[in-house]
Motif scaffolding. Structure first.
Motif, PDB file in Angstrom:
ATOM      1  N   PRO A 101      -0.283  -7.217   4.310  1.00 41.72           N
ATOM      2  CA  PRO A 101      -0.626  -5.972   5.005  1.00 41.72           C
ATOM      3  C   PRO A 101      -2.147  -5.836   5.043  1.00 41.72           C
ATOM      4  O   PRO A 101      -2.790  -5.963   4.006  1.00 41.72           O
ATOM      5  N   GLY A 155       4.499 -12.671   0.801  1.00 41.00           N
ATOM      6  CA  GLY A 155       4.732 -11.524   1.690  1.00 41.00           C
ATOM      7  C   GLY A 155       5.378 -12.005   2.974  1.00 41.00           C
ATOM      8  O   GLY A 155       4.849 -11.839   4.057  1.00 41.00           O
ATOM      9  N   THR A 156       6.556 -12.557   2.830  1.00 43.43           N
ATOM     10  CA  THR A 156       7.126 -13.369   3.911  1.00 43.43           C
ATOM     11  C   THR A 156       7.822 -12.587   5.012  1.00 43.43           C
ATOM     12  O   THR A 156       8.001 -13.069   6.112  1.00 43.43           O
ATOM     13  N   GLY A 157       8.225 -11.350   4.740  1.00 42.69           N
ATOM     14  CA  GLY A 157       8.892 -10.528   5.770  1.00 42.69           C
ATOM     15  C   GLY A 157      10.147 -11.205   6.285  1.00 42.69           C
ATOM     16  O   GLY A 157      11.050 -11.543   5.509  1.00 42.69           O
ATOM     17  N   ILE A 213       7.171 -17.594   8.782  1.00 45.58           N
ATOM     18  CA  ILE A 213       6.195 -18.653   8.457  1.00 45.58           C
ATOM     19  C   ILE A 213       6.862 -19.799   7.677  1.00 45.58           C
ATOM     20  O   ILE A 213       6.813 -20.959   8.126  1.00 45.58           O
ATOM     21  N   PRO A 251       7.699 -10.903  14.221  1.00 46.60           N
ATOM     22  CA  PRO A 251       6.746 -12.024  14.179  1.00 46.60           C
ATOM     23  C   PRO A 251       5.828 -12.003  15.407  1.00 46.60           C
ATOM     24  O   PRO A 251       6.288 -11.788  16.523  1.00 46.60           O
ATOM     25  N   LEU A 290       8.376  -6.950   9.828  1.00 51.66           N
ATOM     26  CA  LEU A 290       7.539  -6.937  11.031  1.00 51.66           C
ATOM     27  C   LEU A 290       8.145  -7.876  12.061  1.00 51.66           C
ATOM     28  O   LEU A 290       8.756  -8.880  11.704  1.00 51.66           O
TER      29      LEU A 290
HETATM   30  N1  GLN Z   1       4.676 -13.044   6.985  1.00 48.46           N
HETATM   31  C1  GLN Z   1       5.342 -12.154   7.875  1.00 48.46           C
HETATM   32  C2  GLN Z   1       4.796 -12.311   9.282  1.00 48.46           C
HETATM   33  O1  GLN Z   1       3.823 -12.961   9.466  1.00 48.46           O
HETATM   34  C3  GLN Z   1       5.226 -10.711   7.402  1.00 48.46           C
HETATM   35  C4  GLN Z   1       3.849 -10.203   7.405  1.00 48.46           C
HETATM   36  C5  GLN Z   1       3.774  -8.819   6.789  1.00 48.46           C
HETATM   37  O2  GLN Z   1       4.809  -8.195   6.548  1.00 48.46           O
HETATM   38  N2  GLN Z   1       2.581  -8.354   6.555  1.00 48.46           N
HETATM   39  O3  GLN Z   1       5.344 -11.801  10.225  1.00 48.46           O
END
Ligand code: GLN
Length: 283
Positions: A190, A122-124, A128, A94, A92
């Motif tokens: 998500p 779920g750090t993408g 963060i 940020p 995603l």
């Molecule tokens: N933690 C990441 C962000 O805040 C990803 C969040 C997600 O993929 N749901 O952008």
């Protein structure tokens, strides 16, 4: 063609697709990146003639922007919390709301920065934990994601920002966490339900990873349930859990956190007035 002429062309065309303020902001981002100038230099160099290579590149970018592709994916870059992040379509982009969540954590722990142990689930892109590691240099920061493609981007961002976050592949829906380990657990999981899909902006739906946007199946709070349960176990006494939430689900998230034993629960609005973040404590 000069920089100023090109800028005008971008504004004219983009303002058909974006509102004027956004059209200008996007133009600035593109020009700064492609011409490698900062905002101040950009105005000083407005009569500079573009090379034919720059002109071709910028025309291609304009075409992609007109299809609603987010500028951050086109440039492969996003700004977050004053830092630069690489992004691609596996993560995603940020969001400013998430910056507010990070800001909350930073001010909450301002007086206690040493020996913190932090986990982001779920750090993408890693936005963060990398921002937190940057603010709390002596903390031990870990972050997980189920997507290997996302973890690759997060690792790049770790190098780019010179931080030492430990990134791990982990599936929170199906795997456990270490007990009694962390002072802070964070997640922006998500949270969009399948029914909400029809109301979403075209550029989000068409370009951003659905794995990161949508909760699977019937229960749109499945990640909150699993994370609250596992985080309670994984936090040390007085540890805190921070969530970014769907603006329509504040009450339900609070209830489920209470159900797993959290106390001192606080719900906060984001800058646009939407209930967007929750914090709870394990006493
Ligand atoms: N933690 C990441 C962000 O805040 C990803 C969040 C997600 O993929 N749901 O952008």
């Amino acid at each position: 063609m000069t920089v100023a002429e090109l800028q005008k062309q971008f504004w004219d065309k983009l303002s058909k697709v974006y509102d004027e303020r956004e059209a200008r902001a996007i133009t600035r981002m593109v020009l700064e990146e492609i011409l490698e100038l900062d905002t101040h230099k950009l105005s000083l160099e407005r009569f500079r003639i573009l090379t034919s290579h720059q002109h071709v590149l910028l025309s291609e970018i304009l075409e992609r922007l007109l299809t609603h592709e987010p500028v951050q994916y086109i440039l492969g870059r996003a700004d977050f919390f004053g830092l630069k992040f690489n992004v691609n379509r596996h993560v995603l982009i940020p969001r400013p709301e998430t910056e507010e969540l990070v800001d909350w954590i930073v001010s909450d722990f301002a007086s206690r920065t040493s020996d913190l142990r932090i986990l982001d689930i779920g750090t993408g892109s890693g936005c963060i934990p990398i921002s937190l590691a940057h603010k709390f240099p002596s903390a031990f920061v870990e972050a997980t994601d189920v997507s290997e493609d996302a973890l690759e981007v997060a690792e790049e961002n770790n190098r780019l920002n010179d931080t030492k976050v430990k990134f791990l592949k982990h599936d929170i829906l199906n795997e456990d966490l270490l007990a009694n380990t962390y002072d802070i657990v964070i997640s922006n999981p998500p949270y969009i339900s399948l029914e909400e899909k029809t109301f979403m902006a075209e550029n989000v739906l068409k370009f951003e990873p659905h794995l990161a946007l949508f909760a699977p199946g019937e229960d749109s709070l499945i990640f909150y349930r699993r994370i609250a349960e596992k985080a309670f176990h994984a936090l040390k006494p007085f540890g805190k859990l921070f969530f970014e939430i769907n603006e329509a689900k504040g009450k339900e998230v609070i209830e489920l956190m209470e159900g797993f034993g959290f106390t001192n629960i606080e719900l906060r609005k984001d800058l646009s007035g939407k209930e967007r973040m929750v914090k709870g404590e394990k006493l």
